[in-house]
Write a protein that holds these residues in place. Sequence first.
Motif, PDB file in Angstrom:
ATOM      1  N   LYS A 160       5.463 -14.429   6.395  1.00 32.20           N
ATOM      2  CA  LYS A 160       5.453 -13.744   7.713  1.00 32.20           C
ATOM      3  C   LYS A 160       5.913 -14.543   8.798  1.00 32.20           C
ATOM      4  CE  LYS A 160       1.717 -10.842   6.257  1.00 32.20           C
ATOM      5  NZ  LYS A 160       0.360  -9.996   6.398  1.00 32.20           N
ATOM      6  N   ILE A 161       6.441 -15.519   8.777  1.00 37.04           N
ATOM      7  CA  ILE A 161       6.723 -16.624   9.764  1.00 37.04           C
ATOM      8  C   ILE A 161       8.402 -16.501  10.027  1.00 37.04           C
ATOM      9  CG2 ILE A 161       7.284 -18.892  10.591  1.00 37.04           C
ATOM     10  CD1 ILE A 161       4.728 -19.706   8.883  1.00 37.04           C
ATOM     11  N   HIS A 162       8.634 -15.704  11.202  1.00 35.08           N
ATOM     12  CA  HIS A 162      10.245 -15.476  11.266  1.00 35.08           C
ATOM     13  C   HIS A 162      10.655 -16.357  12.713  1.00 35.08           C
ATOM     14  CE1 HIS A 162      10.591 -11.693   8.735  1.00 35.08           C
ATOM     15  NE2 HIS A 162       9.264 -11.951   8.924  1.00 35.08           N
ATOM     16  N   MET A 163      11.672 -16.679  12.450  1.00 35.49           N
ATOM     17  CA  MET A 163      12.424 -17.250  13.707  1.00 35.49           C
ATOM     18  C   MET A 163      12.880 -16.425  14.728  1.00 35.49           C
ATOM     19  SD  MET A 163      16.440 -18.550  12.495  1.00 35.49           S
ATOM     20  CE  MET A 163      16.933 -19.127  14.082  1.00 35.49           C
ATOM     21  N   PRO A 164      12.911 -16.525  15.953  1.00 38.15           N
ATOM     22  CA  PRO A 164      13.446 -15.436  16.890  1.00 38.15           C
ATOM     23  C   PRO A 164      14.690 -14.945  16.743  1.00 38.15           C
ATOM     24  CG  PRO A 164      12.408 -17.393  17.999  1.00 38.15           C
ATOM     25  CD  PRO A 164      12.608 -17.589  16.660  1.00 38.15           C
ATOM     26  N   PRO A 209      13.020 -25.562  15.671  1.00 40.91           N
ATOM     27  CA  PRO A 209      12.234 -26.667  15.307  1.00 40.91           C
ATOM     28  C   PRO A 209      10.647 -25.902  15.153  1.00 40.91           C
ATOM     29  CG  PRO A 209      13.606 -27.237  17.044  1.00 40.91           C
ATOM     30  CD  PRO A 209      14.073 -25.895  16.787  1.00 40.91           C
ATOM     31  N   GLU A 210      10.301 -25.212  16.225  1.00 39.52           N
ATOM     32  CA  GLU A 210       8.978 -24.944  15.981  1.00 39.52           C
ATOM     33  C   GLU A 210       8.757 -23.776  14.951  1.00 39.52           C
ATOM     34  OE1 GLU A 210      10.815 -24.190  18.886  1.00 39.52           O
ATOM     35  OE2 GLU A 210      10.031 -25.484  20.499  1.00 39.52           O
ATOM     36  N   THR A 211       9.454 -22.928  14.639  1.00 33.31           N
ATOM     37  CA  THR A 211       9.428 -22.076  13.436  1.00 33.31           C
ATOM     38  C   THR A 211       9.453 -22.864  12.261  1.00 33.31           C
ATOM     39  OG1 THR A 211      10.439 -20.379  14.580  1.00 33.31           O
ATOM     40  CG2 THR A 211      10.254 -20.057  12.285  1.00 33.31           C
ATOM     41  N   SER A 212      10.317 -23.918  12.014  1.00 33.20           N
ATOM     42  CA  SER A 212      10.664 -24.757  10.894  1.00 33.20           C
ATOM     43  C   SER A 212       9.118 -25.452  10.669  1.00 33.20           C
ATOM     44  CB  SER A 212      11.407 -25.927  11.135  1.00 33.20           C
ATOM     45  OG  SER A 212      11.792 -26.744  10.207  1.00 33.20           O
ATOM     46  N   GLU A 213       8.544 -26.036  11.766  1.00 36.46           N
ATOM     47  CA  GLU A 213       7.356 -26.745  11.381  1.00 36.46           C
ATOM     48  C   GLU A 213       6.047 -25.830  10.999  1.00 36.46           C
ATOM     49  OE1 GLU A 213       4.561 -29.562  10.913  1.00 36.46           O
ATOM     50  OE2 GLU A 213       6.814 -29.882  11.685  1.00 36.46           O
ATOM     51  N   ARG A 214       5.983 -24.643  11.452  1.00 36.34           N
ATOM     52  CA  ARG A 214       5.170 -23.605  10.850  1.00 36.34           C
ATOM     53  C   ARG A 214       5.483 -23.331   9.347  1.00 36.34           C
ATOM     54  NH1 ARG A 214       5.653 -18.710  14.538  1.00 36.34           N
ATOM     55  NH2 ARG A 214       3.967 -17.996  13.009  1.00 36.34           N
ATOM     56  N   MET A 215       6.740 -23.196   9.049  1.00 37.95           N
ATOM     57  CA  MET A 215       7.320 -22.975   7.698  1.00 37.95           C
ATOM     58  C   MET A 215       6.954 -23.953   6.807  1.00 37.95           C
ATOM     59  SD  MET A 215      10.989 -21.443   8.175  1.00 37.95           S
ATOM     60  CE  MET A 215      11.289 -19.959   8.868  1.00 37.95           C
ATOM     61  N   ILE A 216       6.849 -25.416   7.075  1.00 39.80           N
ATOM     62  CA  ILE A 216       6.541 -26.508   6.312  1.00 39.80           C
ATOM     63  C   ILE A 216       5.130 -26.214   5.968  1.00 39.80           C
ATOM     64  CG2 ILE A 216       6.039 -28.784   6.308  1.00 39.80           C
ATOM     65  CD1 ILE A 216       8.630 -29.186   7.999  1.00 39.80           C
ATOM     66  N   GLN A 217       4.394 -25.903   6.841  1.00 36.93           N
ATOM     67  CA  GLN A 217       2.831 -25.752   6.700  1.00 36.93           C
ATOM     68  C   GLN A 217       2.574 -24.623   5.852  1.00 36.93           C
ATOM     69  OE1 GLN A 217       0.909 -28.277   7.360  1.00 36.93           O
ATOM     70  NE2 GLN A 217       2.727 -29.029   8.496  1.00 36.93           N
ATOM     71  N   ARG A 218       3.443 -23.619   5.920  1.00 36.41           N
ATOM     72  CA  ARG A 218       3.049 -22.235   5.061  1.00 36.41           C
ATOM     73  C   ARG A 218       3.533 -22.689   3.404  1.00 36.41           C
ATOM     74  NH1 ARG A 218       1.170 -19.667   1.981  1.00 36.41           N
ATOM     75  NH2 ARG A 218       1.317 -17.514   2.122  1.00 36.41           N
ATOM     76  N   ILE A 219       4.661 -23.366   3.283  1.00 39.41           N
ATOM     77  CA  ILE A 219       5.036 -23.644   1.785  1.00 39.41           C
ATOM     78  C   ILE A 219       4.156 -24.377   1.232  1.00 39.41           C
ATOM     79  CG2 ILE A 219       6.849 -24.725   0.560  1.00 39.41           C
ATOM     80  CD1 ILE A 219       8.848 -23.736   2.930  1.00 39.41           C
ATOM     81  N   PRO A 353       7.859 -23.927  -4.891  1.00 39.52           N
ATOM     82  CA  PRO A 353       6.805 -23.225  -4.251  1.00 39.52           C
ATOM     83  C   PRO A 353       7.468 -22.098  -3.262  1.00 39.52           C
ATOM     84  CG  PRO A 353       6.847 -25.206  -3.043  1.00 39.52           C
ATOM     85  CD  PRO A 353       7.739 -25.340  -4.316  1.00 39.52           C
ATOM     86  N   CYS A 354       8.850 -22.411  -2.875  1.00 36.29           N
ATOM     87  CA  CYS A 354       9.568 -21.460  -2.045  1.00 36.29           C
ATOM     88  C   CYS A 354      10.984 -21.938  -2.356  1.00 36.29           C
ATOM     89  CB  CYS A 354       9.451 -21.718  -0.606  1.00 36.29           C
ATOM     90  SG  CYS A 354      10.215 -20.438   0.536  1.00 36.29           S
ATOM     91  N   VAL A 355      11.784 -20.878  -2.567  1.00 36.23           N
ATOM     92  CA  VAL A 355      13.091 -21.146  -2.984  1.00 36.23           C
ATOM     93  C   VAL A 355      14.297 -21.200  -1.793  1.00 36.23           C
ATOM     94  CG1 VAL A 355      12.809 -20.189  -5.275  1.00 36.23           C
ATOM     95  CG2 VAL A 355      13.691 -18.591  -3.589  1.00 36.23           C
ATOM     96  N   VAL A 356      13.897 -20.593  -0.666  1.00 35.62           N
ATOM     97  CA  VAL A 356      14.910 -20.145   0.251  1.00 35.62           C
ATOM     98  C   VAL A 356      15.573 -21.497   0.874  1.00 35.62           C
ATOM     99  CG1 VAL A 356      14.010 -18.142   0.759  1.00 35.62           C
ATOM    100  CG2 VAL A 356      12.953 -19.988   2.034  1.00 35.62           C
TER     101      VAL A 356
END
Length: 404
Positions: A160-164, A209-219, A353-356
């Motif tokens: 559910k984490i989207h870049m703007p 950058p901000e979205t990428s960091e949140r994605m790391i934690q989610r993965i 854990p995530c293919v994208v």
Amino acid sequence: MSTFGTLFRVTTYGESHCASVGAIIDGCPPGLTLSAPDIQTQLSRRRPGQSNLTTPRDEKDLVYLQSGVEHGVTLGTPIGLLVKNEDHRPHDYSETDLYPRPSHADYTYLSKYGVKASSGGGRSSARETIGRVAAGAIAEKYLKEAYGVEIVAFVSSVGKIHMPSSTPASADSEDDDVTGDVPSSEFRELLSTITRADVDKFVTRCPHPETSERMIQRILRAKDAKDSIGGTVTCVIRGVPAGLGEPVFDKLEAVLAHAMLSIPATKAFEVGSGFRGTEIPGSLHNDAFVAKEGGGLTTVTNRSGGIQGGITNGEPIYFRIGFKSPATISQAQATAQYDGTAGSLAARGRHDPCVVPRAVPIVEAMSALVIMDQVLMQNARSTAAGRLAPITTLPPTMVLPKSN
């Protein structure tokens, strides 16, 4: 089938745990300078083991050119290439002799063929995409040299984490006229300038950058839970000439959708403003034409994503692909054996854990294969028409002047 394309035809071969995977490319123009390093760059971006966000399977994915190239130049004959499978562990899949993995292709392949690969998913494995990426690198090299085409894909969401990408609506209302800018001017600017170097600065391949960091934690959260999570990849193709794409059944967006949804784990495709565009009235959504510097026309907003009537209008093409959460997880799942006996399966093996993040070069490759095929088809049509006398019996507004 295992072949894609009409004039630029690519046939991939190989299973995830066989001796090698690869491709035969037929229809590559002669005279293109080509060597293994031209292909290796994209294969290395696709390979496993790049970070702790991907499978630890350690494959170097070195490409070997087998035919169709001499002294670094393509001959116009079929190009054969292969990549050896080296770090595979068939014993990690012994449970799949009894259990079809939930949401994987074990059961469907067995139902179709009456036999299936014993380990690793066979042709349904992402290892199959190596041949696509290698072929796409060849197509992309031609497109870059002949037309200046640039293809860049990046991760635009994880879970559910989207870049703007859109300006929020100005108010909560059911009024059709109250809406945000889709996509936002900032996102359109990003699409016009982003490079692969920008994308590869981030382990997630999300250039925010901000979205990428949140994605790391989610993965990592999914990985720690022995689970998985999906996401989306956005791709932009710049420098594509107007006039590509076939009318009616082979519209360019239809061919792109075919190409993208043939990638493992894909579940959704949208072009331009996509589903958000359905929320905007035509008066706000339409792409107004304006004069283009140097001649011709351009559009103000490009909500069409560079395609109108199934044919390119010369604007950047952009689209988004949805990838589901990987089916193979190490968490125990209640399921049934092939004979219907209820049981529990906790898959072994090494899995993303995530293919994208690793899907990015695959999306770029399939984009290149589509555009390459369309270029060759349009060139055939234009060359044939160019041998005829100029049309003088129709109004000038109905005929595009022939270029010298």
